[in-house]
Write a protein that holds these residues in place. Sequence first.
Motif, PDB file in Angstrom:
ATOM      1  N   LYS A  10      35.247  24.218  -3.266  1.00 42.38           N
ATOM      2  CA  LYS A  10      34.643  25.515  -2.976  1.00 42.38           C
ATOM      3  C   LYS A  10      35.740  26.496  -2.573  1.00 42.38           C
ATOM      4  O   LYS A  10      36.559  26.209  -1.682  1.00 42.38           O
ATOM      5  CB  LYS A  10      33.601  25.395  -1.865  1.00 42.38           C
ATOM      6  N   GLY A  13      34.794  32.822  -0.057  1.00 43.62           N
ATOM      7  CA  GLY A  13      34.766  34.241  -0.388  1.00 43.62           C
ATOM      8  C   GLY A  13      35.817  35.023   0.388  1.00 43.62           C
ATOM      9  O   GLY A  13      36.333  36.044  -0.081  1.00 43.62           O
ATOM     10  N   GLY A 175      37.294  25.223   0.856  1.00 41.90           N
ATOM     11  CA  GLY A 175      38.414  26.093   1.202  1.00 41.90           C
ATOM     12  C   GLY A 175      37.934  27.336   1.923  1.00 41.90           C
ATOM     13  O   GLY A 175      37.016  28.016   1.480  1.00 41.90           O
ATOM     14  N   ASP A 177      39.363  30.425   5.297  1.00 42.62           N
ATOM     15  CA  ASP A 177      40.552  31.162   5.741  1.00 42.62           C
ATOM     16  C   ASP A 177      41.043  30.719   7.109  1.00 42.62           C
ATOM     17  O   ASP A 177      41.798  31.433   7.762  1.00 42.62           O
ATOM     18  CB  ASP A 177      40.272  32.682   5.718  1.00 42.62           C
ATOM     19  N   ASN A 185      35.848  29.910  17.729  1.00 41.41           N
ATOM     20  CA  ASN A 185      36.176  30.755  16.584  1.00 41.41           C
ATOM     21  C   ASN A 185      37.613  31.270  16.709  1.00 41.41           C
ATOM     22  O   ASN A 185      37.912  32.058  17.604  1.00 41.41           O
ATOM     23  CB  ASN A 185      35.186  31.924  16.529  1.00 41.41           C
ATOM     24  N   THR A 214      32.770  35.634  11.811  1.00 46.86           N
ATOM     25  CA  THR A 214      32.937  37.005  12.314  1.00 46.86           C
ATOM     26  C   THR A 214      32.798  38.022  11.189  1.00 46.86           C
ATOM     27  O   THR A 214      32.708  39.213  11.419  1.00 46.86           O
ATOM     28  CB  THR A 214      34.348  37.197  12.916  1.00 46.86           C
ATOM     29  N   MET A 222      30.573  29.030   9.888  1.00 51.74           N
ATOM     30  CA  MET A 222      31.139  27.686  10.061  1.00 51.74           C
ATOM     31  C   MET A 222      30.134  26.641  10.534  1.00 51.74           C
ATOM     32  O   MET A 222      30.153  25.503  10.061  1.00 51.74           O
ATOM     33  CB  MET A 222      32.327  27.775  11.027  1.00 51.74           C
TER      34      MET A 222
HETATM   35  P1  ADP Z   1      34.113  31.624   3.734  1.00 50.19           P
HETATM   36  O1  ADP Z   1      33.815  33.035   3.331  1.00 50.19           O
HETATM   37  O2  ADP Z   1      35.543  31.228   3.495  1.00 50.19           O
HETATM   38  O3  ADP Z   1      33.128  30.609   3.250  1.00 50.19           O
HETATM   39  P2  ADP Z   1      32.982  31.921   6.396  1.00 50.19           P
HETATM   40  O4  ADP Z   1      33.231  33.318   6.834  1.00 50.19           O
HETATM   41  O5  ADP Z   1      31.611  31.539   5.963  1.00 50.19           O
HETATM   42  O6  ADP Z   1      34.077  31.552   5.306  1.00 50.19           O
HETATM   43  O7  ADP Z   1      33.396  30.881   7.533  1.00 50.19           O
HETATM   44  C1  ADP Z   1      34.722  30.817   8.009  1.00 50.19           C
HETATM   45  C2  ADP Z   1      34.844  31.615   9.290  1.00 50.19           C
HETATM   46  O8  ADP Z   1      34.106  30.968  10.313  1.00 50.19           O
HETATM   47  C3  ADP Z   1      36.248  31.699   9.831  1.00 50.19           C
HETATM   48  O9  ADP Z   1      36.955  32.771   9.263  1.00 50.19           O
HETATM   49  C4  ADP Z   1      36.023  31.903  11.344  1.00 50.19           C
HETATM   50  O10 ADP Z   1      36.113  33.275  11.686  1.00 50.19           O
HETATM   51  C5  ADP Z   1      34.576  31.516  11.562  1.00 50.19           C
HETATM   52  N1  ADP Z   1      34.375  30.516  12.620  1.00 50.19           N
HETATM   53  C6  ADP Z   1      33.453  30.627  13.596  1.00 50.19           C
HETATM   54  N2  ADP Z   1      33.518  29.579  14.429  1.00 50.19           N
HETATM   55  C7  ADP Z   1      34.509  28.773  13.988  1.00 50.19           C
HETATM   56  C8  ADP Z   1      35.048  27.524  14.436  1.00 50.19           C
HETATM   57  N3  ADP Z   1      34.571  26.916  15.505  1.00 50.19           N
HETATM   58  N4  ADP Z   1      36.046  26.961  13.723  1.00 50.19           N
HETATM   59  C9  ADP Z   1      36.523  27.572  12.605  1.00 50.19           C
HETATM   60  N5  ADP Z   1      36.059  28.766  12.146  1.00 50.19           N
HETATM   61  C10 ADP Z   1      35.062  29.367  12.820  1.00 50.19           C
END
Ligand code: ADP
Length: 266
Positions: A10, A13, A175, A177, A185, A214, A222
Motif C-alpha cells: 500500500k 496517500g 507504506g 510517512d 502521534n 493529523t 493510524m
Molecule cells: P497515509 O495517508 O500514509 O495512509 P495516514 O495519514 O492515514 O497515512 O496515517 C499516518 C499518520 O498517522 C501519520 O502521519 C501520523 O501523523 C498519524 N499518527 C497518529 N498517531 C500515530 C501513532 N501513534 N504512530 C504513528 N503515526 C500516528
Amino acid sequence: MQLKALTIVKLGGSVITYKDSSPPRVNESNLTRIAMELKTHRGELIIVLGGGAHGHQAAHSHGFADPNSSKELLVRGIPPIRHNMSELATSVETVLNKEGIPTIIIAPFACVTLRNGLIHEFPTSIIRKALDNGLVVLTHGDVCFDEESTASILSGDTIAVYLAQQMNAGTILIGTDVDGVLDDNPKLNPSAKHIPLINQENKEAILAKTGPSTNTDVTGGMSKKVNELLEIARQNREVIIFNLTVPNRLKSLLQNESTICTRIQS
Ligand code: ADP
C-alpha cells in the motif's frame, strides 16, 4: 532472500501526493523512486493507493465524513472523487509501466459495493486472472455505492486488508510517512517512541494510544490501520507498517531484509 506468494504494497496517500495541496498534486519524485524500488520485486504483486490529496479533500467537501450528509451532496461528490482518483491511479500506472512494471488499474467503483461503509461485494476473479498472467494489479481507495447510505469511501488500507484475506497474501507492506507505529502521534510529539512489534501482549495498550491522523483524512488514520491489520496478522504472514518516504526501506522489505518498521503479529 525473495518473498514468496502474493505481496500487497500500500502506497500511503501522504507519500504519493502532497496531501495538503489544492488542487491535488502527485509527488512525482517519490513516485519515481518508489517505482525503482518496486522493480526489484519478483513474484505476484498488488499495489494499493491511498487517496491523499486526490481523495480526502473532495470526500470532505462533499460530506463523506459526516453521517448526516444529504444523498444529493454525496452523489455530487462521486464524479470529482472518481476523477481525482482515476487521475492519481493513471499517474502511478504511467510511471510503473515506464519502469517496465507491467501494471493495469482495477478501479473499485466499477466492481465494489459497500454496506454501511464495509465491503459487501468485491469480486477478485479478474485480479487473480491478471496476476496469473504476470501483470501487476494497481487498485486504490475510491468512492463506492453503499447499500445503506448512497455512497461511502473505501480506504486503501481496507482494500489491502480485504485482498490479503481473500487472496491469501503472504506479505502486506503498508507504506506511510512515519516509521510505523509510535507510542504517540510523532507529528504532534517529536519524542514519541517507535514500536517495532505489535502482538497479543501489547496491542490493547498501543491501540489506546494511537490517535487519528493529523492530516485531512476521512479514513481513520493510524489506529484504524492497526485495528484492521491485527485482523489479518497470523503465522506465515508478514504484516508491516513502514516509512515509505525513506529511500530503500520498501526495497529492503521486498528483499526480506530487516529495516526500521512496525511488524504486526497474531
Ligand atoms: P497515509 O495517508 O500514509 O495512509 P495516514 O495519514 O492515514 O497515512 O496515517 C499516518 C499518520 O498517522 C501519520 O502521519 C501520523 O501523523 C498519524 N499518527 C497518529 N498517531 C500515530 C501513532 N501513534 N504512530 C504513528 N503515526 C500516528
